[in-house]
Design an enzyme around this catalytic site. Sequence first.
Site, PDB file in Angstrom:
ATOM      1  CG  LEU A 103     -20.088  47.195  -3.260  1.00 30.10           C
ATOM      2  CD1 LEU A 103     -20.251  48.457  -2.405  1.00 30.10           C
ATOM      3  CD2 LEU A 103     -20.883  47.320  -4.547  1.00 30.10           C
ATOM      4  CG  ASP A 104     -15.355  45.857  -8.628  1.00 26.12           C
ATOM      5  OD1 ASP A 104     -15.649  44.671  -8.389  1.00 26.12           O
ATOM      6  OD2 ASP A 104     -15.568  46.412  -9.722  1.00 26.12           O
ATOM      7  CE  LYS A 105      -7.265  47.451  -2.293  1.00 24.37           C
ATOM      8  NZ  LYS A 105      -5.881  46.958  -2.492  1.00 24.37           N
TER       9      LYS A 105
END
Length: 238
Positions: A103-105
């Site tokens: 998952l993106d930051k």
Amino acid sequence: MAERLDKYISVSFSISRKDARNEIKKGSVTIDNTVIKDAAFKVPQKAEVTLGGKKAEYKKYIYVMLNKPQGILSASTDKQRETVVDLVYRTHKRSGLFPVGRLDKDTTGFLIVTDDGDFGHKVMSPKNMVEKEYFVKVDKPITNEDIKVLESGVTLADKTKCRPAKVKHLDNTEEYLSIVITEGKYHEIKRMLGVVGAGVVSLHRHRIAGVVLDEKLKEGEFRELTDDELMDLANSLK
């Protein structure tokens, strides 16, 4: 395959391998009521193992449901920034932990952390068509025509073709969506929405296959997946 005693103790009691070896050397570990001081000893199947009189509960693999917070990296290690594995390792001191997919930051929500490589690969493999549902807030109204475009399988700016998604409005607003995908391309949802001219304000993974993120888990909290949840995930891979 029989495990080394030091690994067995480390995994069973969530202590470091070094601490496990120290306990073994001190004579704190028994196998079937016999003290064993050899860290390399192979533990027989169905043996009763204790540490300081407490019975070991050995799990070959663990499967953790994490509610990923913003700002934490979906990675196993990073020299400068905290990762999802760092969160889990605080209480589950096991080697080989990794996030299943990324998952993106700035993305929150359901992330599985495990040490079962075969399981992780199968869940994320596009050929298995495992659904991942996201709740998305966007910066402009998404029309029914936009939804038709997304559900047709968009072509991204770099000519990458995406599979058709399932898209619907949530909470009676055109700026809050449920989007279900079966792939995991880099920034896939953000790039898909870019095709219809929308930017992502927030992105949250709600579900993997039939398993929904436990609403009791606050951001940064986690628990092990239940047997029923693991069965659901296993069934989605067939």
